[in-house]
Design a protein around this motif. Structure first.
Motif, PDB file in Angstrom:
ATOM      1  N   ALA A  20       0.835  -1.212   0.000  1.00 42.44           N
ATOM      2  CA  ALA A  20       0.000   0.000   0.000  1.00 42.44           C
ATOM      3  C   ALA A  20       0.864   1.254   0.000  1.00 42.44           C
ATOM      4  N   ASP A  21       1.975   1.206   0.708  1.00 45.64           N
ATOM      5  CA  ASP A  21       2.836   2.375   0.841  1.00 45.64           C
ATOM      6  C   ASP A  21       3.385   2.834  -0.511  1.00 45.64           C
ATOM      7  N   ARG A  22       3.547   1.923  -1.437  1.00 43.20           N
ATOM      8  CA  ARG A  22       4.060   2.282  -2.762  1.00 43.20           C
ATOM      9  C   ARG A  22       3.088   3.182  -3.513  1.00 43.20           C
ATOM     10  N   SER A  23       1.820   3.144  -3.143  1.00 45.21           N
ATOM     11  CA  SER A  23       0.815   3.981  -3.801  1.00 45.21           C
ATOM     12  C   SER A  23       0.477   5.218  -2.983  1.00 45.21           C
ATOM     13  N   MET A  24       1.310   5.538  -1.985  1.00 43.58           N
ATOM     14  CA  MET A  24       1.038   6.682  -1.111  1.00 43.58           C
ATOM     15  C   MET A  24       2.247   7.617  -1.084  1.00 43.58           C
ATOM     16  N   PRO A  25       2.603   8.192  -2.237  1.00 39.66           N
ATOM     17  CA  PRO A  25       3.813   9.017  -2.300  1.00 39.66           C
ATOM     18  C   PRO A  25       3.737  10.303  -1.495  1.00 39.66           C
ATOM     19  N   VAL A  26       2.559  10.889  -1.365  1.00 39.76           N
ATOM     20  CA  VAL A  26       2.434  12.130  -0.593  1.00 39.76           C
ATOM     21  C   VAL A  26       2.727  11.854   0.876  1.00 39.76           C
ATOM     22  N   ALA A  41       2.505  16.564  -8.171  1.00 37.39           N
ATOM     23  CA  ALA A  41       3.924  16.335  -8.442  1.00 37.39           C
ATOM     24  C   ALA A  41       4.235  14.849  -8.523  1.00 37.39           C
ATOM     25  N   SER A  42       3.609  14.046  -7.652  1.00 37.85           N
ATOM     26  CA  SER A  42       3.844  12.600  -7.660  1.00 37.85           C
ATOM     27  C   SER A  42       3.304  11.952  -8.929  1.00 37.85           C
ATOM     28  N   MET A  43       2.350  12.630  -9.589  1.00 38.21           N
ATOM     29  CA  MET A  43       1.762  12.128 -10.834  1.00 38.21           C
ATOM     30  C   MET A  43       2.413  12.758 -12.065  1.00 38.21           C
ATOM     31  N   SER A  44       3.483  13.541 -11.833  1.00 36.60           N
ATOM     32  CA  SER A  44       4.208  14.227 -12.907  1.00 36.60           C
ATOM     33  C   SER A  44       3.297  15.149 -13.708  1.00 36.60           C
ATOM     34  N   ILE A  45       2.391  15.821 -12.981  1.00 34.72           N
ATOM     35  CA  ILE A  45       1.460  16.772 -13.605  1.00 34.72           C
ATOM     36  C   ILE A  45       1.858  18.185 -13.211  1.00 34.72           C
ATOM     37  N   ALA A  46       2.053  19.053 -14.211  1.00 34.56           N
ATOM     38  CA  ALA A  46       2.385  20.456 -13.968  1.00 34.56           C
ATOM     39  C   ALA A  46       1.168  21.313 -14.277  1.00 34.56           C
ATOM     40  N   ILE A  47       1.048  22.434 -13.582  1.00 32.16           N
ATOM     41  CA  ILE A  47      -0.054  23.367 -13.819  1.00 32.16           C
ATOM     42  C   ILE A  47       0.515  24.773 -14.003  1.00 32.16           C
TER      43      ILE A  47
END
Length: 419
Positions: A20-26, A394-400
Motif C-alpha cells: 500500500a505504501d508504494r501507492s502513497m507518495p504524498v 507532483a507525484s503524478m508528474s502533472i504540472a499546472i
C-alpha cells in the motif's frame, strides 16, 4: 500493552503495508519531512480508525513525527488482523483491534486506547470523542485537540458544539477538498461497488441500482454504476442535490417508489432508517441491500429480521439471505455495516494517500495551534489542502500554470475591469 488477534500474522501484514505504501507518495514525503522536523515530539495520539494497510501508513507517519500512537478499530468488520499484528510487533504502535469483535469488545478497545492519556485524538465517526465526553471526562483536561475524517462524525461534532458540550477543538478533516472530493467521491464510488461485486459476484450492467444520498459519496457511486452499465435511481431529501442528480440524467424518486424497482440498494446518507420495513416489504425477490454510510443504522436490519421466516447466513462471504413469508429473498451485505470495508478492502491506497496526508499535516498544525483555538469545529487551513494537492500532482508528474504578476494584480483589485 495491546490486544490483537494473532502475532504470527505480522509478517504478512508488513508485506501488505509495504504494498500500500508504494501507492502513497504524498504520505511518504510527509513522513520523510516529519523524521527531520519532529513536529509531534513527545505527544501521545489516540486514534479510532479502520485498521487497514492504508491507516498503517498514517500511523507510521505520526510515529516518524515523534508521537506515540494507540489505535483502536472504528469498525469490527474492517479490521485486518495481519495489519494490527504488524503495527504492534514490527512498527511499535499500541493497537486494540480484533476482526469481528462484538460491541462490548469494540468499546473496550476504545477505552484502552484512551487509557494512554492522549494529547491529540483522531476519530472516524466520533465514537472516541463521544466516549471521552461521556465516560472518560477525567481525561479531557490533557487533550489539546483532534481530527475527524467522516461526514457522520463531523455531523455529530457540530451537534456537540451547538449544545456547548464539545470541550476541545476538533478539525473537520472530512470537509477539506482533498479529502471529501476525492476520498468520498472516487474512493467510496469504487470501493463500494468492489465490495458488492466481491460479496455477490453479480453483474451490475443492466441492473437498476438505487443510491440513497447524492453527496460526494452518492455522486461517485452513481458515476461508476452508470459507467458499468447500470440504470441509476437516486433518492434524496435535499432539493438542491436532487436537482443536481436530475440534471446529470439520473432518475430521482422517493424511496417508496424506488423500492419496488431496484435490484441493488446502496445507502450513503449518514442518517438512520433510510430503508425501513415499509420499503423492504415491496422489494423484488433477490434485491441486494448494501450500506456505505458510516454506521449500521441506515438499513433497518431489525425490521428485515422481523419480516423474515428464515435466515441463511453466509450464503457467500459477507452476504446473508433473508427469506420472507411470501417466498421473496433479500440479500443483506456486511450485516448492514460498511460494505466497502467489510466485503472489500476499503478505498484504494492512492486515494487514502491524500486523506491521510491531510490528517498528518493537520496533526502537526494542531500541535502548535491548539492553545489558540476555541472548543469548536474548525476547518483545515487552506494551505494544508493546497499543499496536499500540490504534492499529489507532483507525484503524478502533472504540472499546472502559475499566475503572472499582472493576473495576481487583476484578481486582487476592484478598480480593474473592462479595458
Amino acid at each position: 500493552m495491546s490486544d490483537v488477534a494473532d502475532a504470527s500474522l505480522a509478517y504478512e501484514g508488513v508485506k501488505r503495508i509495504e504494498w500500500a505504501d508504494r501507492s502513497m507518495p504524498v504520505l511518504r514525503q510527509i513522513r520523510d519531512r516529519f523524521e527531520v522536523d519532529l513536529p509531534l515530539s513527545g505527544l501521545r495520539v489516540a486514534a479510532c480508525m479502520h485498521v487497514t494497510t492504508e491507516t498503517a501508513g498514517l500511523i507510521r507517519t505520526l510515529q516518524a513525527g515523534g508521537a506515540s500512537v494507540a489505535l483502536a478499530a472504528s469498525n469490527p468488520l474492517s479490521t485486518q488482523d495481519d495489519v494490527a499484528a504488524a503495527l504492534v510487533h514490527e512498527y511499535g504502535a499500541q493497537v486494540f483491534a480484533r476482526a469481528g469483535t462484538d460491541r462490548e469488545g469494540y468499546y473496550r478497545h476504545i477505552h484502552q486506547a484512551l487509557e494512554t492519556g492522549p494529547d491529540l485524538v483522531l476519530d472516524d465517526g466520533c465514537d472516541l470523542v463521544n466516549t471521552l465526553h461521556t465516560e472518560r471526562v477525567d481525561l479531557l483536561g490533557t487533550v489539546r485537540g483532534g481530527c475527524e475524517q467522516t461526514t457522520t462524525g463531523v455531523i455529530r461534532l457540530h451537534q456537540m458544539a451547538r449544545e456547548g458540550a464539545l470541550r476541545f477543538p476538533m478539525v473537520a478533516v472530512n470537509d477539506t477538498d482533498t479529502k471529501h472530493m476525492f476520498d468520498n467521491r472516487y474512493g467510496t464510488g469504487q470501493s463500494t461497488l468492489d465490495g458488492i461485486v466481491r460479496a455477490t459476484n453479480t453483474l451490475l450492467a443492466g441492473k437498476t441500482i438505487v443510491i440513497a444520498g447524492f453527496g460526494y459519496c452518492g455522486r461517485g457511486l452513481a458515476e461508476r454504476a452508470r459507467g458499468l452499465g447500470a440504470r441509476v435511481v437516486v433518492t434524496e431529501i435535499d432539493p438542491v442535490k436532487a436537482l443536481d442528480a436530475a440534471l446529470q440524467g439520473y432518475t430521482v424518486l422517493p424511496m417508496s417508489e424506488a423500492a419496488p424497482v431496484g435490484d441493488v440498494f446502496i445507502t450513503v446518507t449518514g442518517n438512520r432508517d433510510v430503508i425501513t420495513g415499509e420499503h423492504l416489504a415491496v422489494m423484488k425477490s433477490g434485491a441486494i441491500l448494501a450500506n456505505s454510510g458510516h454506521f449500521d443504522v441506515e438499513i433497518d436490519v431489525r425490521a428485515l429480521a422481523d419480516l423474515a421466516v428464515a435466515v441463511h447466513p453466509g450464503v457467500r462471504p459477507q452476504a446473508d439471505e433473508y427469506i420472507l413469508a411470501d417466498g421473496r429473498r433479500l440479500v443483506l451485505l456486511a450485516e448492514g455495516r460498511l460494505v466497502n470495508l467489510a466485503a472489500a478492502e476499503g478505498h484504494p491506497a492512492a486515494v487514502m494517500d491524500m486523506s491521510f496526508a491531510d490528517q498528518a499535516l493537520t496533526c502537526a498544525w494542531l500541535a502548535e495551534a491548539a492553545p489558540t483555538l476555541a472548543p469548536a469545529v474548525h476547518e483545515v487551513p487552506k494551505d494544508i489542502d493546497t499543499e496536499v494537492a500540490r504534492l499529489k500532482l507532483a507525484s503524478m508528474s502533472i504540472a499546472i500554470d502559475a499566475l503572472t504578476p499582472d493576473q495576481e494584480e487583476y484578481l486582487h483589485s476592484w478598480r480593474l475591469g473592462t479595458t
